[in-house]
Design an enzyme around this catalytic site. Structure first.
Site, PDB file in Angstrom:
ATOM      1  N   GLU A   1      49.358  68.862  11.787  1.00 46.41           N
ATOM      2  CA  GLU A   1      49.904  70.030  11.225  1.00 46.41           C
ATOM      3  C   GLU A   1      50.668  70.355  12.573  1.00 46.41           C
ATOM      4  O   GLU A   1      49.635  71.338  12.951  1.00 46.41           O
ATOM      5  CB  GLU A   1      49.494  71.530  10.569  1.00 46.41           C
ATOM      6  CG  GLU A   1      49.462  71.200   9.163  1.00 46.41           C
ATOM      7  CD  GLU A   1      48.117  71.921   8.510  1.00 46.41           C
ATOM      8  OE1 GLU A   1      49.040  73.293   8.684  1.00 46.41           O
ATOM      9  OE2 GLU A   1      48.110  71.503   7.635  1.00 46.41           O
TER      10      GLU A   1
ATOM     11  N   GLU B   1      41.119  72.474   8.233  1.00 47.62           N
ATOM     12  CA  GLU B   1      41.105  73.603   9.262  1.00 47.62           C
ATOM     13  C   GLU B   1      39.517  74.265   8.387  1.00 47.62           C
ATOM     14  O   GLU B   1      39.349  75.475   9.485  1.00 47.62           O
ATOM     15  CB  GLU B   1      42.122  74.425   9.583  1.00 47.62           C
ATOM     16  CG  GLU B   1      43.866  73.869   9.709  1.00 47.62           C
ATOM     17  CD  GLU B   1      45.088  74.762   9.315  1.00 47.62           C
ATOM     18  OE1 GLU B   1      44.375  75.999   8.637  1.00 47.62           O
ATOM     19  OE2 GLU B   1      45.182  74.219   8.963  1.00 47.62           O
TER      20      GLU B   1
END
Ligand SMILES: *[C@@H]1O[C@H](CO)[C@@H](O)[C@H](O)[C@H]1NC(C)=O
Length: 479
Positions: free
Chosen positions: A420, A330
């Site tokens: 995720e 991320e």
């Protein structure tokens, strides 16, 4: 630990659509189709909005304005002769600055569309919609409001070839371990045809198996967080390697991420404790400055930390465990310190990791998973095996917007994973949208067992699907 993305792309219940209708849908997608075409906003049903003509450049008899209350919307009615997938675009003018609008299909699946500021009408891609047979509704709902909508256009979406023939045949490491080679080959063999069920943390994987009558996740993701030196010196004891070894021993596939606690500069205040030290808000560690001074103390600390996790990854290497290795996750979000100084510093740190782990430490058991969608953050084909995104969107949708972005990012030469997710994607939708995610991994705690994210019924449905591979179904993948 997972951060919610600013743009939640699919919210609320996804389906106003019976799954029975979906079974045979994919084949019909490329056919010429009656629903295709442009629909003028001024001809649609308006709620709290109105037609205007003051802004030049509209098509038809005008455009729709007046999105100033949350429920304000335009409802388009679209007749479709079959279940079919369409690319949706919106012609709009964001004359008051950057705005967001929400698109809702058949009162259920919703997605958020960014409208970049501009003085004229422009066409923006707005994702995909899977139409049902009969009359469908597409609502364009206020969200931030204050923009002008001229029309929407539906074009038949191309069916994605499940063979993905352009995906490279071997890992980027020129001398991968036998295990890494076998894992890559296995993944290549299922990509486009199946999805691996995955779960963050071994304890939650076991919880899932208990809920689904023994169907355990094929893939378990573990976190090297507690091996970060700035945590270890405060007393943490990592157990992720033991969990990875256990899942490997039962024939599973292992993925590893690292919430890298910053090497120095932790605030350790009431609001930002030392154990939050992977967050940008919890440290003043400057990754760009550290990388810029290879003789400096902070560069040495970066290497110290990389070497600490290398020691853990070597334990997996010694046990013959190939690893789907997802460092610097991320990054593009900026909420973790490795992404806080922009794409160049993040890419430089990734290159350092690749060199230090692969060349210096000789870790040949890693398949390298990149985890940001934006092109300017991409480290390049030479050091990436798999591209991925973390998607937190309720509704168990196919996340096709991000999937398509990743196809573009890797030019369909890299496999694509949902590393995720908050909500496990429904397999019928994955197939209907051609969103060929290689795996999904649901985050733990309130995500996997929170009814807003995953009802037990949904988990059971996902885990019992033929399209979804569970631990029992992947036995022998090592070849
Ligand atoms: C290293 O990083 C720490 C924490 O951000 C900072 O206080 C220190 O000034 C840095 N050291 C150097 C030599 O730049």
């Amino acid at each position: 630990m997972a951060r919610l993305f600013g743009s939640i792309l699919l919210r609320g219940a996804v389906l106003a659509l019976g799954t029975a209708a979906l079974g045979a849908s994919a084949r019909s997608c490329t056919l010429p189709h009656g629903a295709a075409g442009t629909y003028e906003a001024e001809d649609a049903v308006l709620t709290g909005t109105s037609v205007d003509t003051a802004q030049a450049g509209y098509t038809g008899a005008g455009y729709v304005t007046g999105f100033d209350a949350s429920g304000d919307k335009i409802t388009f009615h679209v007749d479709s002769s079959s279940v079919a997938l369409f690319d949706l675009s919106i012609r709009a003018a964001a004359v008051y600055g950057d705005k967001r609008t929400t698109v809702v299909l058949n009162g259920g699946a919703s997605s958020e569309v960014f409208l970049a500021a501009g003085t004229a009408f422009a066409t923006v891609a707005a994702g995909q919609v899977l139409l049902t047979t009969g009359t469908n509704t597409i609502d364009v709902v206020s969200n931030w409001g204050w923009y002008l909508i001229d029309s929407i256009t539906l074009a038949p979406a191309a069916v994605r070839d499940p063979a993905h023939a352009g995906v490279v045949a071997a890992p980027v490491n020129s001398a991968p371990s036998a295990g890494a080679t076998a894992l890559y080959r296995y993944l290549r063999s299922i990509y486009g045809r199946k999805i691996l069920a995955g779960q963050q943390d071994l304890e939650w994987a076991d919880w899932v198996a208990a809920q689904t009558g023994g169907r355990a996740p094929a893939l378990v993701s573990v976190d090297l967080m507690d091996y970060s030196p700035s945590r270890v010196e405060r007393g943490t004891v990592g157990t992720a390697v033991e969990d990875a070894l256990a899942h490997h021993a039962r024939g599973g596939i292992v993925s590893v991420l690292w919430h890298w606690n910053a090497p120095a500069g932790l605030y350790d205040t009431e609001e930002n404790r030392w154990w939050s030290g992977f967050y940008t808000r919890a440290t003043d560690f400057d990754v760009a400055a550290a990388l810029a001074d290879v003789a400096g103390a902070n560069y040495t600390l970066l290497l110290r930390d990389v070497d600490a996790v290398a020691a853990q990854l070597k334990r997996l290497q010694a046990a013959g465990v190939p690893v789907l290795w997802r460092p610097l996750h991320e990054a593009e979000g900026g909420w973790f310190w490795w992404g806080a100084k922009g794409p160049e510093a993040a890419k430089q740190l990734y290159a350092l990791l690749y060199e230090r782990l692969t060349v210096f430490h000789g870790l040949d058991n890693l398949l390298w998973v990149w985890n940001s969608v934006a092109p300017e953050w991409y480290p390049g084909d030479a050091t990436v095996d798999i591209v991925s995104a973390d998607v937190y969107a309720q509704g168990n949708g196919p996340m096709s917007t991000q999937y398509n972005q990743l196809v573009d990012l890797g030019r369909d030469s890299k496999m694509i994973a949902a590393a995720e997710v908050g909500a496990a994607p429904l397999p019928d939708l994955l197939q209907a949208y051609g969103a060929h995610w290689l795996w999904f991994a649901v985050w733990g705690d309130n995500f996997v067992n929170g009814p807003d994210w995953n009802s037990l019924d949904t988990l059971k449905k996902v885990y019992s699907s033929d399209y979804v591979l569970t631990l029992d179904e992947i036995q022998g993948w090592q070849g």
